[in-house]
Scaffold this motif. Structure first.
Motif, PDB file in Angstrom:
ATOM      1  N   ALA A 123       0.822  -1.210   0.000  1.00 22.41           N
ATOM      2  CA  ALA A 123       0.000   0.000   0.000  1.00 22.41           C
ATOM      3  C   ALA A 123       0.857   1.262   0.000  1.00 22.41           C
ATOM      4  CB  ALA A 123      -0.916   0.004   1.217  1.00 22.41           C
ATOM      5  N   GLU A 124       0.496   2.228  -0.841  1.00 23.14           N
ATOM      6  CA  GLU A 124       1.268   3.465  -0.955  1.00 23.14           C
ATOM      7  C   GLU A 124       1.227   4.279   0.329  1.00 23.14           C
ATOM      8  OE1 GLU A 124       0.037   5.708  -4.298  1.00 23.14           O
ATOM      9  OE2 GLU A 124       0.687   4.226  -5.786  1.00 23.14           O
ATOM     10  N   ASP A 125       0.129   4.174   1.092  1.00 24.18           N
ATOM     11  CA  ASP A 125      -0.007   4.989   2.303  1.00 24.18           C
ATOM     12  C   ASP A 125       0.495   4.283   3.557  1.00 24.18           C
ATOM     13  OD1 ASP A 125      -2.090   3.213   1.887  1.00 24.18           O
ATOM     14  OD2 ASP A 125      -3.604   4.448   2.856  1.00 24.18           O
ATOM     15  N   LEU A 126       1.188   3.170   3.397  1.00 23.89           N
ATOM     16  CA  LEU A 126       1.772   2.478   4.533  1.00 23.89           C
ATOM     17  C   LEU A 126       3.043   3.200   4.985  1.00 23.89           C
ATOM     18  CD1 LEU A 126       1.828  -0.054   6.428  1.00 23.89           C
ATOM     19  CD2 LEU A 126       3.235  -1.164   4.671  1.00 23.89           C
ATOM     20  N   ALA A 138       1.186  -0.073  12.332  1.00 22.29           N
ATOM     21  CA  ALA A 138       1.336   0.631  11.056  1.00 22.29           C
ATOM     22  C   ALA A 138       0.233   0.293  10.064  1.00 22.29           C
ATOM     23  CB  ALA A 138       2.703   0.301  10.449  1.00 22.29           C
ATOM     24  N   PHE A 139      -0.360  -0.897  10.204  1.00 25.59           N
ATOM     25  CA  PHE A 139      -1.377  -1.304   9.236  1.00 25.59           C
ATOM     26  C   PHE A 139      -2.765  -0.758   9.556  1.00 25.59           C
ATOM     27  CE2 PHE A 139       1.833  -4.698   8.893  1.00 25.59           C
ATOM     28  CZ  PHE A 139       2.088  -4.620   7.541  1.00 25.59           C
ATOM     29  N   GLU A 140      -2.961  -0.258  10.767  1.00 23.71           N
ATOM     30  CA  GLU A 140      -4.313   0.150  11.162  1.00 23.71           C
ATOM     31  C   GLU A 140      -4.897   1.245  10.272  1.00 23.71           C
ATOM     32  OE1 GLU A 140      -6.576   2.360  14.828  1.00 23.71           O
ATOM     33  OE2 GLU A 140      -5.050   0.864  15.347  1.00 23.71           O
ATOM     34  N   LYS A 182      -9.099   2.301   6.090  1.00 20.80           N
ATOM     35  CA  LYS A 182      -9.574   2.927   4.858  1.00 20.80           C
ATOM     36  C   LYS A 182     -10.127   1.896   3.880  1.00 20.80           C
ATOM     37  CE  LYS A 182      -6.231   6.765   4.943  1.00 20.80           C
ATOM     38  NZ  LYS A 182      -5.065   7.354   4.223  1.00 20.80           N
ATOM     39  N   ARG A 183      -9.561   0.701   3.915  1.00 19.36           N
ATOM     40  CA  ARG A 183      -9.922  -0.301   2.918  1.00 19.36           C
ATOM     41  C   ARG A 183     -11.058  -1.236   3.347  1.00 19.36           C
ATOM     42  NH1 ARG A 183      -5.243   1.586   1.975  1.00 19.36           N
ATOM     43  NH2 ARG A 183      -4.055   1.311   0.038  1.00 19.36           N
ATOM     44  N   VAL A 235     -13.581  -3.408   9.535  1.00 16.37           N
ATOM     45  CA  VAL A 235     -12.522  -3.196  10.516  1.00 16.37           C
ATOM     46  C   VAL A 235     -12.708  -1.849  11.210  1.00 16.37           C
ATOM     47  CG1 VAL A 235     -10.034  -2.913  10.846  1.00 16.37           C
ATOM     48  CG2 VAL A 235     -10.900  -4.676   9.299  1.00 16.37           C
ATOM     49  N   ASP A 236     -13.014  -0.819  10.434  1.00 14.36           N
ATOM     50  CA  ASP A 236     -13.245   0.507  11.006  1.00 14.36           C
ATOM     51  C   ASP A 236     -14.410   0.466  11.985  1.00 14.36           C
ATOM     52  OD1 ASP A 236     -12.646   3.421  10.991  1.00 14.36           O
ATOM     53  OD2 ASP A 236     -14.682   3.556  10.171  1.00 14.36           O
TER      54      ASP A 236
END
Length: 297
Positions: free
Chosen positions: A197-200, A221-223, A228-229, A233-234
């Motif tokens: 993922a680019e935003d990781l 870091a993955f939260e 978002k995906r 989970v959110d």
């Protein structure tokens, strides 16, 4: 979670089966500190073993065959099953003539980040080392386990641990007693996709064990990427925020909140929405697999 057959019927001791625990784990924090030339990410995390998980069943075979019986993780064919791969790897490396039948009672949800597949594989390696009379040292079993997955060595060693590298550089760590409310959003997090993922965030400053023990490290870091995906989970993390500080475990979709006592955890569980797939589990001082080995000494 789906119902499974009674293991005492499927894998009776009277027919030669032995039962071995395969505990779940939590990542109490996880950060990525860089990326190696081979593409693998370097990370730092703390593994907390739980006194809850799967049960692996083993039965010796004299013909050298290795086969899986009964249920498995959803969608995992026998050839891809880490338990089967673990047994085949150990048999090949030890050049032993014996074989084994393998069964499992799954409790750990697949894709939740609770380490189910890795723990099952580690239990096969550790138990077969005893049952086949190999007497390999733990470090040798762990090295073989690393070829199956980065999380396997920590389950082989059976200790709560600070981990670095790709998760394979392990330092045992003492953790205080704790209880956890675990929640399962019901989605399978795509680990490979999350790592790409680019935003990781991949450039976190390296921390120390002292930083963790001080309470300054608790994020994953993955939260933000997974929230978002995956709406599920959110939603679960939002629901858990009503009872404490929710965290994600590993690179999976599973979430948890930590409590000091069982009573506090059970009270919190009762305050969650009834439709939420959640349970309480105790943190283990060490793997119950080690206790099982000692009982069979």
């Amino acid at each position: 979670m789906r119902r499974v057959a009674d293991p005492t019927v499927m894998f009776p001791e009277a027919e030669g089966w032995s039962a071995w625990p395969a505990p779940a784990k939590l990542n109490l924090f996880l950060q990525i500190t860089g990326r190696r030339p081979d593409g693998y990410h370097t990370l730092q995390t703390v593994f907390r073993l739980l006194d809850w998980g799967d049960t692996v069943y083993l039965r010796m075979r004299g013909d050298g065959g290795i086969r899986r019986l009964g249920e498995s993780a959803e969608g995992v064919v026998e050839a891809d099953d880490l338990m089967v791969k673990a047994a085949k790897s150990l048999k090949k490396e030890s050049n032993i003539a014996q074989g084994v039948d393998i069964g499992v009672k799954k409790r750990i949800p697949s894709g939740g980040g609770f380490g189910g597949g890795s723990s099952d594989a580690a239990t096969v390696l550790v138990a077969l080392n005893r049952l086949w009379g190999l007497d390999w040292p733990t470090d040798s079993i762990a090295r073989l386990g690393l070829s199956l997955g980065a999380d396997v060595p920590v389950f082989v060693h059976g200790q709560n641990a600070w981990a670095e590298g790709v998760g394979d550089v392990i330092t045992p760590i003492d953790l205080p007693p704790a209880w956890y409310v675990l929640a399962f959003p019901g989605v399978h997090a795509p680990t490979a996709g999350l790592f790409q993922a680019e935003d990781l965030t991949r450039d976190s400053a390296p921390a120390t064990i002292a930083n963790f023990l001080s309470g300054s490290l608790s994020g994953n870091a993955f939260e933000p990427v997974l929230r978002k995906r995956e709406n599920a989970v959110d939603s679960v993390l939002n629901a858990l925020s009503a009872i404490g500080t929710p965290r994600l475990t590993g690179s999976g979709s599973g979430c948890f909140v930590e409590f000091a006592t069982r009573d506090e955890a059970m009270d919190a569980l009762q305050r969650l929405p009834a439709q939420l797939d959640a349970r309480v589990a105790e943190g283990a001082a060490r793997s119950p697999l080690l206790d099982a080995l000692e009982r069979r000494s």
